[in-house]
Scaffold this active site. Structure first.
Site, PDB file in Angstrom:
ATOM      1  N   HIS B 216      93.549 -51.893 -61.882  1.00  0.00           N
ATOM      2  CA  HIS B 216      94.002 -51.061 -62.995  1.00  0.00           C
ATOM      3  C   HIS B 216      93.886 -51.778 -64.328  1.00  0.00           C
ATOM      4  O   HIS B 216      93.949 -52.991 -64.410  1.00  0.00           O
ATOM      5  CB  HIS B 216      95.452 -50.585 -62.798  1.00  0.00           C
ATOM      6  N   HIS B 248     108.533 -53.089 -60.805  1.00  0.00           N
ATOM      7  CA  HIS B 248     107.958 -54.177 -60.029  1.00  0.00           C
ATOM      8  C   HIS B 248     108.975 -55.316 -59.915  1.00  0.00           C
ATOM      9  O   HIS B 248     109.594 -55.689 -60.927  1.00  0.00           O
ATOM     10  CB  HIS B 248     106.740 -54.773 -60.736  1.00  0.00           C
ATOM     11  N   TYR B 257     101.845 -46.312 -61.917  1.00  0.00           N
ATOM     12  CA  TYR B 257     100.415 -46.378 -61.630  1.00  0.00           C
ATOM     13  C   TYR B 257      99.910 -44.951 -61.474  1.00  0.00           C
ATOM     14  O   TYR B 257     100.525 -44.149 -60.758  1.00  0.00           O
ATOM     15  CB  TYR B 257     100.134 -47.101 -60.303  1.00  0.00           C
ATOM     16  N   GLU B 267      97.803 -48.221 -65.601  1.00  0.00           N
ATOM     17  CA  GLU B 267      99.240 -48.418 -65.553  1.00  0.00           C
ATOM     18  C   GLU B 267      99.817 -48.194 -66.952  1.00  0.00           C
ATOM     19  O   GLU B 267      99.227 -48.611 -67.947  1.00  0.00           O
ATOM     20  CB  GLU B 267      99.553 -49.861 -65.125  1.00  0.00           C
TER      21      GLU B 267
END
Lengths: 311, 311, 311, 311
Positions: B216, B248, B257, B267
């Site tokens: 990403h 995260h 995401y 992201e």
């Protein structure tokens, strides 16, 4: 290397009128972690998410203010190089032996033309942020003890000759100018915000006749909601707020200015943007500081205390 | 100087299957500003608060993925020095002439052992962020056009030989390791997050058999409330969300995401902490990536797509 | 009078498999205040900002689920009138004497066609929220103990005959329909959200073959940032999260579903809007529950557990 | 029924000195939706998430202030009953025919002893909030047009005889007292906050010698971050801010007071708690209004304009 030279603000050593009252303020209300006391009676504290042993040092004295402000540099070779550069520039430097401050290596100290003592050092004992090094949680209980900023972020100092100060920081120490306020003459700078990183400020100065003055030490919060919580905690604990909660136009930071029990101003703030050394500095006219929203973007006024109350 | 060498991620050039659909996505939904199209038909965009001309370049192709990812370095002398260092390290470099990309100076390109093309450049035209340089407001209307991230923040790439990639970034390019995930062998790294600044990541890699893959491109938001707004806007516009909103454990970032119309993951995130090169890296065990909350701290699970879907 | 009849959800009495484990969960992780234990061994808790003595009652049993759910009514005359109305409607009611629950007056209990026991009561001892009644601070230390919701907000119950349940709540108890999900037949309701106030829900039901089932008790947070904090605290403490953090399309609430140690689902959420009885109800098609974003607006999917896991 | 009698504040009709300037303010800066203009030249607006046709009516006049403030009641039977109750209480009422205000049914108007005209009405055309009735998104583009509050929340009025006003609202109209400020005599009320719902205020009064004065109309925002955004937008547009952003101790609301171009104060705020009629009112001493943080919890001061500037 990408992050070289001066890494970050490392410690602010401040004078307080009553040590235990100050410890209560910085530890229990501001929510720093007390990490030690030395033979001189100085008290060492760090913010919960800082990893080095200390970032604020309190010393009892008969007047408030700043003893010195230190920056951590990348390594000992950098320290030596920077000392040589400072000398070559014409400044007198002093070596303070390792251990004079708890958990802190040798320091190179010099005085700015503004009358402030600045230090560089390469070593301070890593004590961690209380999180596991493996599979850590995102925060700890300490992050909700008092206001609980994540770090000492910067300081704003008042003194004379800031044009010369700016040269030292930008030409010798590798900082760059992020924002500035023009003096009424529209040419010289009345105030400068400088960075050694991509923070909007690692140190700032306002031109002021009296040398060596502290406007504030600043501590970083993670969100505007934490700024509200900080103002609640200040009010609950009788901490006198000077300005805020509000947004600075300068740096876009969202802020509260308040005073510790000795009258030293401190800031808790969040936000701002991420500048880089290739950015054109932002300029504020002298009117812009007040009516332009530089100091207080919502209120667009120049709070009188901003220019007059320092320690 | 304090910020030297590599300053920041500068541009990500990605392949899309349908150019106009992609422009709609990146400009109208993600909310970047279109700044130009070149003779090859490539479309250039920047985030509203970025000052250089472009940070994302779209090229129509028959398969999605990343063409190259570029970093801005401090100046031309740095560019030359880094090219020499890369060569000395044993990598082949290529000079791409100024102007090959709109508003962008000469680029030094090399291929990583992971199969990705990385570029360094010293010059990209400053076009500003739409705010006045004197007495600016804190934001503009463009900051509410679509999701409107403030910047291209980093990328996560998948490919082989990331141990070697890590050496190049840390030993030649001046990055440092911020976090890592251990492989099941508990010795080698399965994933690495590296910084050239005090961001938690300027680039990241996951060990993966196929070379040159994009996991990403990542775009920075200012708050967790903006992450919610981003997820609302994605859902309103039929943008398929892969994971999130969530936090995260790795980097502490708060994230979504999702996929662009060509299947390239992107992201939008906020938060994390501010590491420095003197920090001990954080380590995640391989189990820590899933059950330890590394990928998805609330859910503590290893979403299957994380390891398998790349372009 | 403007707020008459049923005022609000007052208490949820739930069965847990291990009392002390449950107390740990509700008191130390969810962050409610334990206010008493009775002779039967039931444990009483309240949210920090609630003023009445209790809102959750825990009883150890060999299967999880809901014993009964109670609403506070305006006064004793209302209680008598409502009992008469329920009887006139054809429902059997039972009077449970004052004091059977700690600090709680006489209760009128009746069984819904969905198999749930609902109670009305007019009196519960006011114990306050820990703030001074004169010149109070905005919050107390208890508001940061665990997740610390401000109140029990509503519950979602699963059982048969919700068309009949809706009639009882709207025609006898003065509630109104705020949102609903149509069954696949596009005519009958598969789920209903009803309010006795200007909250988006004071109680909700899903049509389900098994009677008397609990989907979740729901607790209110003040902000999306507190939802993130809640998910962090859940993860830190091993509380299994079912769905979230995310936004419901239905009610617009921003939410986490998770499970207590006995498998009873609970929700911590914020937001939504303020409906009034003169508003047209919002309708979700059965597909709208999943792909329409009714359950999970970002993900637009019907998490399988939503329809299948109840206690 | 649970929500009966008076449902909510419905409309505030205010006088402005320059109509188009006012429309620009309320529509483009505050971000309301213009819904119509009538034959008298009055301009009608609603907040984006309100469903009835209008909540603010602007009338050009040679002095600013409030013409009247209206509440929606549950239905026509309620309107008749309330008119009878008001008459029985000794107040003179007037019927204003349906259609005198756009999209609004018959109104019952009466004058308070404080000199304010209050209206009740049962019907105002539902025009919706711009969202689909089936499977709606959580918000629309209009929710980011200007400050974009979700609703007219309440008003604060200044005038004499508020003890008598309190009796009318609580004994005739079914409101209850939520908070109050004691006069310096520590017995009578200097200010009262009353609710017909579980909002912390649907209307409030301050004892004041001059009758019929407006302190502010208040508009609700969803978060503290939106309060910051509101203050940015005010500053960007030259809207003079009176107080804030800050938190009221009274009601806990987080607020900005500012002025429209005619000098009418308005508030944009979020937060507070959810009171019910069975709650003990919160009391502020007269000192508590200032030093106790009642008006400005962080600053703990009585801004002079609060007591002196009204229209």
């Amino acid at each position: 290397m990408a992050m070289t030279g001066v890494l970050r603000p490392g410690h602010g050593a401040i004078r307080v009128l009553d040590l235990e009252e100050a410890v209560h303020h910085y530890r229990d209300i501001l929510g720093m972690v007390e990490t030690g006391r030395d033979a001189q009676g100085r008290v060492y504290l760090k913010c919960w998410d800082e990893r080095d042993h200390n970032s604020v040092v309190l010393r009892q004295a008969d007047r408030a203010g700043l003893d010195f402000f230190g920056f951590k540099v990348r390594d000992k070779a950098t320290l030596d190089k920077m000392e040589a550069d400072l000398k070559a520039y014409g400044l007198k430097t002093e070596r303070i032996p390792a251990g004079e401050m708890l958990a802190t290596g040798e320091r190179v100290r010099f005085e700015l033309p503004s009358g402030h003592l600045i230090e560089l050092y390469a070593e301070k004992k890593a004590v961690g942020n209380g999180l596991q090094v493996t599979n850590p949680a995102p925060w700890t209980k300490a992050s909700e003890n008092g206001i609980a900023p994540v770090r000492l972020d910067h300081c704003l100092l008042y003194g004379p000759n800031i044009a010369e100060v700016q040269k030292i920081f930008t030409e010798v120490l590798g900082f760059y100018l992020v924002e500035r306020v023009l003096a009424p003459d529209n040419e010289t700078n009345a105030a400068i915000w400088m960075s050694c990183s991509h923070k909007v400020h690692d140190i700032a100065f306002v031109e002021h006749p009296e040398p060596g003055k502290l406007h504030h030490l600043s501590f970083l919060l993670d969100s505007w909601e934490e700024v509200l919580r900080a103002s609640d905690i200040m009010s609950m604990n009788g901490v006198p707020i000077d300005i805020g909660p509000t947004r600075h136009g300068i740096t876009r930071g969202c802020t509260i200015y308040a005073f510790d029990p000795s009258g030293n101003r401190f800031e808790t703030f969040m936000g701002g943007y991420q500048p880089y050394p290739d950015y054109e500095p932002t300029t504020w006219t002298f009117d812009g500081l007040g009516a332009g929203g530089g100091l207080d973007y919502p209120q667009r006024k120049l709070h009188e205390t901003f220019l007059t109350v320092v320690t």
